[in-house]
Design a protein around this motif. Structure first.
Motif, short mmCIF file in Angstrom:
data_model
loop_
_atom_site.label_atom_id
_atom_site.label_comp_id
_atom_site.label_asym_id
_atom_site.label_seq_id
_atom_site.Cartn_x
_atom_site.Cartn_y
_atom_site.Cartn_z
N MET A 191 41.01 33.74 -13.27
CA MET A 191 40.72 32.53 -14.02
C MET A 191 41.68 31.41 -13.62
O MET A 191 41.30 30.24 -13.60
CB MET A 191 40.81 32.79 -15.52
CG MET A 191 39.65 33.59 -16.05
SD MET A 191 39.80 34.05 -17.79
CE MET A 191 40.15 32.51 -18.57
N GLY A 192 42.91 31.74 -13.29
CA GLY A 192 43.89 30.73 -12.88
C GLY A 192 43.60 30.15 -11.51
O GLY A 192 44.12 29.12 -11.15
N CYS A 193 42.75 30.78 -10.74
CA CYS A 193 42.45 30.31 -9.38
C CYS A 193 41.15 29.53 -9.31
O CYS A 193 40.61 29.33 -8.23
CB CYS A 193 42.41 31.50 -8.42
SG CYS A 193 44.02 32.25 -8.17
N THR A 194 40.61 29.12 -10.43
CA THR A 194 39.38 28.34 -10.38
C THR A 194 39.71 26.88 -10.07
O THR A 194 40.76 26.37 -10.45
CB THR A 194 38.61 28.41 -11.72
OG1 THR A 194 39.45 27.92 -12.76
CG2 THR A 194 38.17 29.82 -12.03
N THR A 195 38.82 26.23 -9.38
CA THR A 195 39.02 24.82 -9.02
C THR A 195 38.70 23.95 -10.22
O THR A 195 37.70 24.15 -10.90
CB THR A 195 38.09 24.45 -7.85
OG1 THR A 195 38.38 25.32 -6.75
CG2 THR A 195 38.30 23.02 -7.43
N HIS A 224 42.09 20.04 -8.25
CA HIS A 224 43.28 20.85 -8.51
C HIS A 224 42.89 22.30 -8.32
O HIS A 224 41.93 22.77 -8.93
CB HIS A 224 43.78 20.65 -9.94
CG HIS A 224 44.21 19.25 -10.22
ND1 HIS A 224 45.51 18.85 -10.10
CD2 HIS A 224 43.52 18.15 -10.60
CE1 HIS A 224 45.61 17.57 -10.41
NE2 HIS A 224 44.41 17.12 -10.71
N TYR A 225 43.61 23.00 -7.45
CA TYR A 225 43.31 24.40 -7.20
C TYR A 225 44.60 25.21 -7.18
O TYR A 225 45.46 25.01 -6.33
CB TYR A 225 42.57 24.58 -5.87
CG TYR A 225 42.22 26.01 -5.56
CD1 TYR A 225 41.22 26.67 -6.26
CD2 TYR A 225 42.92 26.72 -4.60
CE1 TYR A 225 40.90 27.97 -6.00
CE2 TYR A 225 42.61 28.04 -4.32
CZ TYR A 225 41.59 28.66 -5.02
OH TYR A 225 41.29 29.98 -4.77
N ALA A 226 44.72 26.11 -8.15
CA ALA A 226 45.84 27.05 -8.26
C ALA A 226 47.17 26.33 -8.04
O ALA A 226 47.47 25.37 -8.72
CB ALA A 226 45.65 28.21 -7.31
N TRP A 227 47.94 26.81 -7.11
CA TRP A 227 49.29 26.28 -6.89
C TRP A 227 49.33 25.21 -5.79
O TRP A 227 50.37 24.67 -5.50
CB TRP A 227 50.25 27.41 -6.51
CG TRP A 227 49.83 28.07 -5.22
CD1 TRP A 227 50.15 27.70 -3.96
CD2 TRP A 227 48.97 29.19 -5.09
NE1 TRP A 227 49.56 28.50 -3.04
CE2 TRP A 227 48.82 29.45 -3.72
CE3 TRP A 227 48.31 30.01 -6.00
CZ2 TRP A 227 48.03 30.48 -3.23
CZ3 TRP A 227 47.53 31.03 -5.49
CH2 TRP A 227 47.40 31.27 -4.14
N ARG A 247 48.74 21.59 -3.79
CA ARG A 247 48.90 20.20 -4.15
C ARG A 247 47.53 19.60 -4.46
O ARG A 247 46.56 19.85 -3.74
CB ARG A 247 49.56 19.47 -2.99
CG ARG A 247 49.63 17.98 -3.17
CD ARG A 247 50.35 17.35 -2.03
NE ARG A 247 51.73 17.25 -2.45
CZ ARG A 247 52.74 17.00 -1.67
NH1 ARG A 247 52.56 16.84 -0.39
NH2 ARG A 247 53.95 16.91 -2.14
N PRO A 248 47.40 18.77 -5.51
CA PRO A 248 46.12 18.13 -5.83
C PRO A 248 45.64 17.28 -4.65
O PRO A 248 46.44 16.67 -3.94
CB PRO A 248 46.44 17.24 -7.03
CG PRO A 248 47.66 17.84 -7.63
CD PRO A 248 48.43 18.45 -6.50
N LYS A 249 44.31 17.25 -4.44
CA LYS A 249 43.74 16.51 -3.31
C LYS A 249 42.67 15.55 -3.81
O LYS A 249 41.79 15.93 -4.58
CB LYS A 249 43.12 17.50 -2.31
CG LYS A 249 42.52 16.82 -1.11
CD LYS A 249 41.93 17.82 -0.15
CE LYS A 249 41.33 17.09 1.04
NZ LYS A 249 40.68 17.99 1.95
N VAL A 250 42.74 14.30 -3.37
CA VAL A 250 41.74 13.31 -3.72
C VAL A 250 40.49 13.61 -2.89
O VAL A 250 40.54 13.59 -1.67
CB VAL A 250 42.24 11.88 -3.43
CG1 VAL A 250 41.14 10.86 -3.70
CG2 VAL A 250 43.47 11.56 -4.25
N VAL A 251 39.39 13.92 -3.56
CA VAL A 251 38.15 14.26 -2.86
C VAL A 251 37.15 13.11 -2.87
O VAL A 251 36.22 13.09 -2.07
CB VAL A 251 37.50 15.55 -3.42
CG1 VAL A 251 38.36 16.76 -3.14
CG2 VAL A 251 37.21 15.41 -4.90
#
Length: 155
Positions: free
Chosen positions: A24-28, A82-85, A87-91
């Motif tokens: 569950m922690g690895c969901t996008t 935001h995905y797991a650990w 860095r956040p990425k602007v999509v």
């Protein structure tokens, strides 16, 4: 034998619980930041007719304005993954730019996306003063060599 069986069931239950929580922690997750007005509202703005005031009344106050006096209005909306650990990425990013002529009348309306340029991270930078890095004692002793006897006697 029965004690080991209960213990084994408990350990396997805990392991299953930890595995479910890990998955569950690895969901996008996607987060939306900012605001860009709807296309139907933008259609109501007429370049050469509408003014700053009518634009604000119709689509709201912009999130950013131009740095130059009487600069344009910029409405910015970003979608960040935001995905797991990681860095956040602007999509996705959309920038709506409304420029004004000298008389505050709408000159042009342009929309930009990520495909039109590069992602520029917006960072607030503060310039540090040098005084905070030097302790009081160091400042006190640093001034000793700068004293001159003639400055005390007025010569």
């Amino acid at each position: 034998m029965q004690i080991i069986g209960k213990f084994g069931k408990r350990v396997s239950s805990i392991a299953a619980f930890v595995a479910v929580i890990s998955v569950m922690g690895c969901t996008t997750q996607y987060r939306q930041h900012g605001y860009v007005p709807l296309e139907e509202n933008l259609q109501q703005i007429v370049p050469g007719v509408d003014t700053r005031g009518s634009v604000e009344d119709l689509i709201g106050v912009p999130s950013t304005t131009g740095a130059i006096r009487n600069g344009g209005y910029y409405y910015v909306q970003s979608r960040v993954r935001h995905y797991a650990w990681t860095r956040p990425k602007v999509v996705d990013r959309e920038v709506l730019a409304i420029t004004f002529a000298e008389n505050d009348v709408v000159e042009n309306i342009v929309t930009y996306g990520l495909e039109d340029g590069h992602v520029v991270p917006l960072v607030q930078r503060v310039t540090k003063t040098g005084d905070g890095d030097i302790s009081f004692i160091r400042q006190l002793f640093g001034n000793i060599g700068g004293l001159d006897a003639s400055s005390f006697f007025g010569e």
